[in-house]
Design a protein around this motif. Structure first.
Motif, PDB file in Angstrom:
ATOM      1  N   UNK A 229       0.830  -1.203   0.000  1.00  0.00           N
ATOM      2  CA  UNK A 229       0.000   0.000   0.000  1.00  0.00           C
ATOM      3  C   UNK A 229       0.869   1.259   0.000  1.00  0.00           C
ATOM      4  N   UNK A 230       1.920   1.263   0.794  1.00  0.00           N
ATOM      5  CA  UNK A 230       2.808   2.419   0.832  1.00  0.00           C
ATOM      6  C   UNK A 230       3.509   2.616  -0.507  1.00  0.00           C
ATOM      7  N   UNK A 231       3.960   1.528  -1.110  1.00  0.00           N
ATOM      8  CA  UNK A 231       4.605   1.633  -2.424  1.00  0.00           C
ATOM      9  C   UNK A 231       3.630   2.174  -3.470  1.00  0.00           C
ATOM     10  N   UNK A 232       2.394   1.693  -3.459  1.00  0.00           N
ATOM     11  CA  UNK A 232       1.383   2.201  -4.385  1.00  0.00           C
ATOM     12  C   UNK A 232       1.122   3.688  -4.158  1.00  0.00           C
ATOM     13  N   UNK A 233       0.973   4.067  -2.894  1.00  0.00           N
ATOM     14  CA  UNK A 233       0.700   5.459  -2.543  1.00  0.00           C
ATOM     15  C   UNK A 233       1.841   6.370  -2.986  1.00  0.00           C
ATOM     16  N   UNK A 234       3.066   6.016  -2.615  1.00  0.00           N
ATOM     17  CA  UNK A 234       4.211   6.864  -2.966  1.00  0.00           C
ATOM     18  C   UNK A 234       4.449   6.911  -4.474  1.00  0.00           C
ATOM     19  N   UNK A 235       4.268   5.784  -5.142  1.00  0.00           N
ATOM     20  CA  UNK A 235       4.425   5.772  -6.597  1.00  0.00           C
ATOM     21  C   UNK A 235       3.423   6.688  -7.279  1.00  0.00           C
ATOM     22  N   UNK A 236       2.181   6.637  -6.844  1.00  0.00           N
ATOM     23  CA  UNK A 236       1.156   7.509  -7.425  1.00  0.00           C
ATOM     24  C   UNK A 236       1.434   8.970  -7.118  1.00  0.00           C
ATOM     25  N   UNK A 237       1.808   9.249  -5.881  1.00  0.00           N
ATOM     26  CA  UNK A 237       2.082  10.632  -5.494  1.00  0.00           C
ATOM     27  C   UNK A 237       3.264  11.192  -6.278  1.00  0.00           C
ATOM     28  N   UNK A 238       4.311  10.401  -6.459  1.00  0.00           N
ATOM     29  CA  UNK A 238       5.480  10.877  -7.210  1.00  0.00           C
ATOM     30  C   UNK A 238       5.172  11.055  -8.696  1.00  0.00           C
TER      31      UNK A 238
ATOM     32  N   UNK B  81      -4.867  13.229  -4.766  1.00  0.00           N
ATOM     33  CA  UNK B  81      -5.347  12.638  -3.513  1.00  0.00           C
ATOM     34  C   UNK B  81      -6.275  11.449  -3.786  1.00  0.00           C
ATOM     35  N   UNK B  82      -7.220  11.613  -4.695  1.00  0.00           N
ATOM     36  CA  UNK B  82      -8.151  10.529  -5.011  1.00  0.00           C
ATOM     37  C   UNK B  82      -7.420   9.318  -5.590  1.00  0.00           C
ATOM     38  N   UNK B  83      -6.433   9.573  -6.438  1.00  0.00           N
ATOM     39  CA  UNK B  83      -5.653   8.481  -7.014  1.00  0.00           C
ATOM     40  C   UNK B  83      -4.881   7.743  -5.933  1.00  0.00           C
ATOM     41  N   UNK B  84      -4.274   8.481  -5.011  1.00  0.00           N
ATOM     42  CA  UNK B  84      -3.501   7.855  -3.933  1.00  0.00           C
ATOM     43  C   UNK B  84      -4.395   7.022  -3.025  1.00  0.00           C
ATOM     44  N   UNK B  85      -5.577   7.513  -2.710  1.00  0.00           N
ATOM     45  CA  UNK B  85      -6.503   6.743  -1.863  1.00  0.00           C
ATOM     46  C   UNK B  85      -6.936   5.472  -2.587  1.00  0.00           C
ATOM     47  N   UNK B  86      -7.211   5.582  -3.865  1.00  0.00           N
ATOM     48  CA  UNK B  86      -7.585   4.393  -4.637  1.00  0.00           C
ATOM     49  C   UNK B  86      -6.460   3.377  -4.634  1.00  0.00           C
TER      50      UNK B  86
END
Length: 125
Positions: free
Chosen positions: A20-29, A62-67
């Protein structure tokens, strides 16, 4: 979990935070430029472009990261829970590979569209 018998039941859920953290950080970056520069916005009535909006970009990121936090829930939290319940109900030590694959495929086919639909592809502010 090897040292504490209290943590052993939770070991099957250990990969979720990392994924989940990898997905979140990848999307945010990858989408950070959307938040800083903005994303194109259009008039909802006729679709005419109105310009760039940083507020819309921040919300889109934000919406992408939550998804992306929700997408691995199916395979990393729901599947282990279902398999554990199955083994407890049947009083078996390890389910067959076919059972594990069937549960994974069923949960994935239901959860992925569900997680992707939490936010619409085109948003409104």
């Amino acid at each position: 979990s090897q040292r504490s018998p209290l943590l052993k039941p939770f070991a099957r859920f250990a990969p979720y935070p990392a994924v989940a953290l990898a997905n979140f950080l990848g999307s945010a970056c990858m989408r950070s430029s959307d938040a800083t520069r903005g994303v194109p916005v259009a008039d909802p009535a006729d679709g005419q472009p109105l310009g760039l909006s940083r507020a819309a970009g921040e919300r889109a990121v934000r919406d992408t990261c939550v998804t992306r936090l929700l997408m691995p829930v199916g395979n990393f939290l729901i599947v282990p829970a279902v398999v554990w319940l199955y083994t407890a109900a049947r009083r078996i030590r390890q389910p067959s590979l076919a059972t594990q694959v069937a549960v994974t495929a069923a949960v994935f086919s239901v959860w992925l569209p569900t997680a992707a639909s939490f936010y619409p592809p085109v948003g409104c502010l």
